[in-house]
Every structure is written in structure tokens, then in C-alpha cells.
Design a protein around this motif. Structure first.
Motif, PDB file in Angstrom:
ATOM      1  N   ASP A  28      64.814  12.417  30.382  1.00 25.04           N
ATOM      2  CA  ASP A  28      66.173  12.453  30.395  1.00 25.04           C
ATOM      3  C   ASP A  28      66.790  11.255  31.336  1.00 25.04           C
ATOM      4  OD1 ASP A  28      66.688  14.430  28.396  1.00 25.04           O
ATOM      5  OD2 ASP A  28      66.854  15.990  30.213  1.00 25.04           O
ATOM      6  N   ALA A 255      71.137  17.084  30.847  1.00 24.77           N
ATOM      7  CA  ALA A 255      71.257  17.494  29.405  1.00 24.77           C
ATOM      8  C   ALA A 255      71.669  16.347  28.671  1.00 24.77           C
ATOM      9  CB  ALA A 255      71.928  18.745  29.296  1.00 24.77           C
ATOM     10  N   GLY A 256      72.321  15.420  28.948  1.00 30.06           N
ATOM     11  CA  GLY A 256      73.111  14.480  28.027  1.00 30.06           C
ATOM     12  C   GLY A 256      72.501  13.283  27.961  1.00 30.06           C
ATOM     13  N   GLY A 454      80.769  19.875  24.373  1.00 29.02           N
ATOM     14  CA  GLY A 454      80.019  19.783  25.724  1.00 29.02           C
ATOM     15  C   GLY A 454      81.091  20.036  26.688  1.00 29.02           C
ATOM     16  N   LYS A 458      77.492  21.340  32.031  1.00 26.76           N
ATOM     17  CA  LYS A 458      76.312  21.127  31.823  1.00 26.76           C
ATOM     18  C   LYS A 458      76.395  19.382  31.724  1.00 26.76           C
ATOM     19  CE  LYS A 458      74.826  25.365  29.597  1.00 26.76           C
ATOM     20  NZ  LYS A 458      74.140  25.904  28.444  1.00 26.76           N
ATOM     21  N   ASP A 460      76.916  17.600  29.055  1.00 27.08           N
ATOM     22  CA  ASP A 460      76.446  17.635  27.892  1.00 27.08           C
ATOM     23  C   ASP A 460      77.525  17.204  26.809  1.00 27.08           C
ATOM     24  OD1 ASP A 460      77.894  20.110  28.016  1.00 27.08           O
ATOM     25  OD2 ASP A 460      76.454  21.273  26.963  1.00 27.08           O
ATOM     26  N   ALA A 467      73.644  14.713  21.451  1.00 27.55           N
ATOM     27  CA  ALA A 467      74.046  13.492  22.391  1.00 27.55           C
ATOM     28  C   ALA A 467      73.600  12.228  21.506  1.00 27.55           C
ATOM     29  CB  ALA A 467      73.203  13.721  23.652  1.00 27.55           C
ATOM     30  N   THR A 547      77.206   9.992  29.072  1.00 29.63           N
ATOM     31  CA  THR A 547      76.359  11.432  29.215  1.00 29.63           C
ATOM     32  C   THR A 547      76.153  11.820  27.566  1.00 29.63           C
ATOM     33  OG1 THR A 547      78.293  12.319  30.029  1.00 29.63           O
ATOM     34  CG2 THR A 547      76.639  11.947  31.576  1.00 29.63           C
ATOM     35  N   GLY A 548      76.631  11.122  26.565  1.00 33.77           N
ATOM     36  CA  GLY A 548      76.452  11.410  25.353  1.00 33.77           C
ATOM     37  C   GLY A 548      77.391  11.299  24.191  1.00 33.77           C
TER      38      GLY A 548
END
Length: 557
Positions: A28, A255-256, A454, A458, A460, A467, A547-548
Motif C-alpha cells: 500500500d 486502505a486507499g 469511502g 479509513k 478509503d 480504489a 487515496t483512491g
């Protein structure tokens, strides 16, 4: 705009064969927008940005060349840009940052619709970079998205951008590499109309920005690293906001994280330290509790120490001079990373004439709300005196300031809040496109549904719960009327941006390339698929994108 001396030393051009889209990364920590090798022009290869997955148009394919030829490229307008580390004076406060030359914003590029813009970017930064031409419908291999339309421009290298300017309007340019846009790497691009229908005496280009880079050791990369830990990461933050992470790494996202992209500013990369000079990461910048009814609730994620108009603090504002009675065209650009601005000119009414480069039926208002990436053109008739042009950082309790002066009188105070800020406010959804630019009535041939998902907890942020993956494509076909249906299931607003096209808001609404989608709301916009290639769709909150919350529309071959 301010015009301090601009450094013009260019790096020698390096012609290097580019590699392709990066292979998927297994950790990640690989976040951001990079990207591969660089050179002069697009870099074809079996897996490179010059090609596309099977069945899709390549960014430098014959379809792209044919579309460019159809724009009838005209006289060449040559520009040289140098992206460099430098010291910037914000008006009594100096910071180390990255910029185009040694000025903020970068020097405006001005050309005429029909011209061919030829820009050489020399990269004197410690990281790979690129140039994205925000709002332009240009040839795909010049769109400036490393890993998708080109290989990133490596440190010490240069890249030639060359494309036809098909439509007049107010645009701007910035990198599409990590969170570099949230440094000083941005500038206006004004494409004049050779048959300009508006009559006015003066023109004022106003660029709004939220600023963190170089303040108490902060950098956008450090902010991204902090936000990417999510709200759970706040528990481990010490007073410096470092939480044990190397300053500004940007590579510790959770997470992203993106597969297939390399984050400029990762640990171990040149320039990965917390500031341009290698200083620590600085204090925590995550913002909690910023609220705005206009934005449907949560106003932003980042607590910026400064807000700027044309690179200046409110305590040392730019002054624009005119004569009483002058009719002034103000071109407003929000170049911020995480802040919407509510803008008003004290004592004046604004007449909206354009948004995102396209004309609208004139509409009178006292204030405007600009999400990141949005632009509005307005006309004002100047009164006699000194008047504040105030940009309220929506929901964040801070303001930026410039001054319109046509006569005597004391300059407005830095904290002035003109009554017009709380007056009549016209939103994009209330505007109507000028009949000359309305899309012909037609049912969509294809609908692409993008749920905004998201949250901060998180980190996300994503489309459709997935993502960003540079290998993913939402297919479209040339000649189609395409409907993008955005549905925001998050607790925050998002300014969504489409590359290479303009879309129409519902009900003969304005033509735009960036539009606000409020939390819990849906927005359906239509565009004509008339510019082949691979085109990004993303949130223009730079930290949400990184982040996504990005994806790609791909034209079928």
C-alpha cells in the motif's frame, strides 16, 4: 497578478525511451500518480503510456491524431517552463516550495483559440512531474497523466507539450503527479476568443489557493501521509504530527493505496523529506469539525495555515487598480487542494458570464462558491474607492483577500467580511448554458454509474468502492452521448472533474468540466464522446484523489 523576476534557466533536453504503465505493486505504500521513464513526447511500447490495453484507443494512436487535425492547428505559441525548488514570498512570510520559476502563481500563459501551444517543461525538481491542462479538450497524449497518457518527466529531464487550443476560456495547469499541485506548481492559462463578444475595459485574473507547503516544516506529502492513516491514526500522533513516520513520505498510506503508480515523495526517493529543504514533517494538519451548510456538512480535511489570492496573504494583498466606471472582467480560478471558496467583491454585484470556460446566460449574483478546479468569469462595473475581493474558506473560518482600488480611501482590513458574502449566491445548477454551446437534445447511448464511496475514518476514498487502478477502464465509444451518473454516498462533498471533455449539467445547464456533488446527492451529466483516448475522472480534492477516488474512461478502438 504579481510579477517577480522569473528564473528561465532550462535543463538540457533528455531524450529517453519511456517505460510503460508500472506493474501492480504489492504494498500500500505505492500511492500517487507516477509513472515510468520520460523523454520527448509520448513513449510507445508494448505496455507503455503510448499504448492502451487491448481494445482501447492508445493515447498517441491514429484516432487521436485525426481528432487533433480536425481542430485545424494554427500559429504556434512557444513557452518555456521550469519546475524548480525555490523561495516564495507570500507577503511578509517566505517559504521554501516548488514553483514554475520563482513566482506564485506561475506566469500566466495567454494564447488565442486556434493557436498551437508549444510548451517545454524542464524538471529541476527532485521528483518526477508532469503538466495537466485543466479543462482543455486537447489531444490525449498531451493531457499530462503519468502512467496513463505519458511517462513522468524525470528529474533533470524535459518534455515538449504541443497541442491545438480549440476553445476559448479560463483554464489553468498543474502537475498530475502525487500531491505536487498543493505546492506552488500552478498557473493560469487564458485562451482568448478572437471574436470576443464581451465588452470590458480591464481584466483581472484571480487565483485562489490554500497553502501549507514550507510552513513550520509541513509539506503536502506529509499531509497526505497523515490523512492516509485515517482517523484511527490520530491516536498515535505526537505534537509534531509525525506519528513516527518519516516527514512527508506520502508512502505510508493504508486502505486507499493505488496499484500501478509510484508516489513522488516516497521514502527513499529524492525529495521524499518533509520539506523542499529536508525539514521535518511539521504539525498535524488533519481538520476536524469544519462544517458548511452550502457544502452539505463536512467542509474539508486539511487545516491550512494560510489562504491566498494570487500568491499573497490577506495581510499583504494584491491591489488591482482601475478607474471608477470601468467594466472589469474577473476570471476566478480555485487552485486549492482541499478548500471551497465563497467569493464576493464588497459593494458590488457580479454578473456571471462563463463557468469552466464556457458561456452562460448572464446571471446576477452577490457571491459565488468555487470548488477546487472550478472557474467562473464575472463582469463588474467598478465604483469609486477601495473594495475587498474576499474569498471565504468555506466552513474553515478563514479568508483570503485582494483589493480593487479605483480611488482614495483606506485599504480594507485583512479580516474584512463584506456583506455580499452572505447575500444572494448563484450556484452552477442555477445557471443556463448560452444557447451557442448547449448540447443538442439526445438520449444517452451509454450510462456510466460512479458511486462516490469511502471516508476520512479509513481514508478509503474511491469510486464504486474500488480504489484507483490505472488498468481499469470504463469503456465508451466515439460518437456516443455518454451520461455520467455520480451518486455520493459519503459524508463529504466532492468536486468531480472529467479530463478532455466538457459535460452539460441537467436542464440546459452550463457546460463544465468540474462540478460539486454534495453528500447524499446525485448528479447526472452528459457529454459527447468526441475526443478519443484514455481520460481520467477524479475528485479534485487532491487528497481524495491520491487515496483512491480516481478512475479512467477509455475509448474503444
Amino acid at each position: 497578478m504579481r510579477t517577480p523576476t522569473r528564473r528561465t534557466v532550462l535543463a538540457a533536453a533528455l531524450a529517453a525511451a519511456g517505460t510503460g504503465l508500472l506493474t501492480a505493486c504489492s504494498t500500500d505504500s505505492m500511492k500517487g500518480m507516477d509513472h515510468g521513464s520520460t523523454g520527448r513526447g509520448p513513449t510507445p511500447g508494448p505496455s507503455g503510456p503510448g499504448t492502451a490495453p487491448a481494445g482501447f484507443v492508445a493515447p498517441n494512436g491514429p484516432e487521436v491524431a485525426a481528432a487533433e487535425a480536425g481542430r485545424n492547428p494554427g500559429p504556434e505559441r512557444k513557452v518555456a517552463l521550469t519546475a524548480t525548488e525555490t523561495t516564495l514570498d507570500l507577503g511578509g512570510r517566505t517559504v521554501r516550495s516548488w514553483a514554475y520559476g520563482d513566482r506564485l502563481p506561475g506566469r500566466e500563459i495567454r494564447a488565442t483559440a486556434g493557436d498551437t501551444l508549444a510548451v517545454t517543461l524542464a524538471n529541476h525538481l527532485p521528483q518526477p512531474t508532469s503538466l495537466h491542462w485543466h479543462g482543455l479538450a486537447l489531444r490525449n497524449d498531451m493531457d499530462g497523466v503519468p502512467g496513463v497518457t505519458q511517462a513522468a518527466v524525470k528529474p533533470g529531464a524535459s518534455f515538449d507539450y504541443r497541442f491545438a487550443l480549440g476553445h476559448p476560456g479560463t483554464y489553468w495547469f498543474h502537475p498530475h503527479a502525487g500531491v505536487q499541485q498543493d505546492r506552488g506548481l500552478y498557473a493560469p492559462l487564458i485562451v482568448e476568443d478572437p471574436k470576443e463578444p464581451l465588452g470590458y475595459d480591464k481584466e483581472w485574473v484571480v487565483v485562489l489557493d490554500d497553502w501549507v507547503d514550507g510552513v513550520d516544516g509541513s509539506t503536502p506529502d506529509a499531509v497526505l501521509a497523515e490523512l492516509a492513516k485515517g482517523m484511527a491514526g490520530m491516536a498515535g500522533m505526537d505534537g509534531s504530527g509525525a506519528s513516527g513516520a518519516s516527514g512527508g513520505s506520502g508512502g505510508t498510506a493504508g486502505a486507499g493505496g493505488h496499484s500501478g503508480h509510484d508516489m513522488p515523495g516516497m521514502p527513499g526517493m529524492p525529495g521524499a523529506s518533509g520539506s523542499a529543504s529536508g525539514a521535518p514533517a511539521g504539525p498535524a494538519r488533519m481538520l476536524m469539525g469544519a462544517r458548511s451548510p452550502l457544502l452539505g456538512g463536512d467542509a474539508g480535511d486539511v487545516s491550512y495555515p494560510y489562504h491566498l489570492v494570487n500568491g499573497r496573504l490577506a495581510t499583504a494583498p494584491e491591489t488591482f487598480t482601475a478607474k471608477p466606471g470601468d467594466r472589469i472582467r474577473i476570471r476566478l480560478i480555485n487552485a486549492g487542494g482541499d478548500t471551497a471558496y465563497r467569493v464576493a467583491l464588497g459593494g458590488h454585484e457580479l454578473t456571471v458570464t462563463h463557468t469552466d470556460g464556457f458561456p452562460v446566460e448572464p446571471a446576477a449574483t452577490q457571491a459565488l462558491l468555487l470548488g477546487m478546479g472550478e472557474r467562473y468569469d464575472v463582469l463588474v462595473t467598478a465604483k469609486d474607492g477601495a473594495f475587498p475581493l474576499t474569498a471565504l474558506a468555506e466552513g474553515k473560518g478563514a479568508t483570503a483577500l485582494a483589493v480593487l482600488r479605483t480611488g482614495g480611501g483606506a485599504a480594507p482590513d485583512a479580516s474584512v467580511r463584506p456583506a455580499e458574502l452572505d447575500g444572494r449566491l448563484v450556484t452552477a445548477g442555477q445557471l443556463k448554458a448560452d444557447p451557442s454551446v448547449r448540447l443538442a437534445a439526445k438520449s444517452p447511448d451509454r450510462t456510466v454509474r460512479l458511486e462516490l464511496t469511502g471516508g476520512m475514518e479509513k481514508a478509503d476514498w474511491a469510486f464504486n468502492g474500488r480504489a484507483y487502478d490505472p488498468a481499469q477502464r470504463y469503456p465508451v465509444a466515439a460518437g456516443e452521448r455518454v451520461r455520467l451518473e455520480f451518486r455520493n454516498s459519503t459524508d463529504m462533498w466532492h468536486p468531480v472533474h472529467l479530463h478532455g471533455h466538457s459535460f452539460a449539467l441537467p436542464g440546459d445547464g452550463p457546460r463544465k468540466d468540474t462540478a460539486i456533488v454534495l453528500p447524499g446527492a446525485a448528479l447526472a451529466v452528459d457529454f459527447d464522446a468526441d475526443n478519443p483516448g484514455l481520460w481520467m475522472v477524479h475528485c479534485h480534492n487532491v487528497y481524495h484523489a491520491e487515496t483512491g477516488m480516481m478512475t479512467v474512461l477509455g475509448y474503444r478502438a
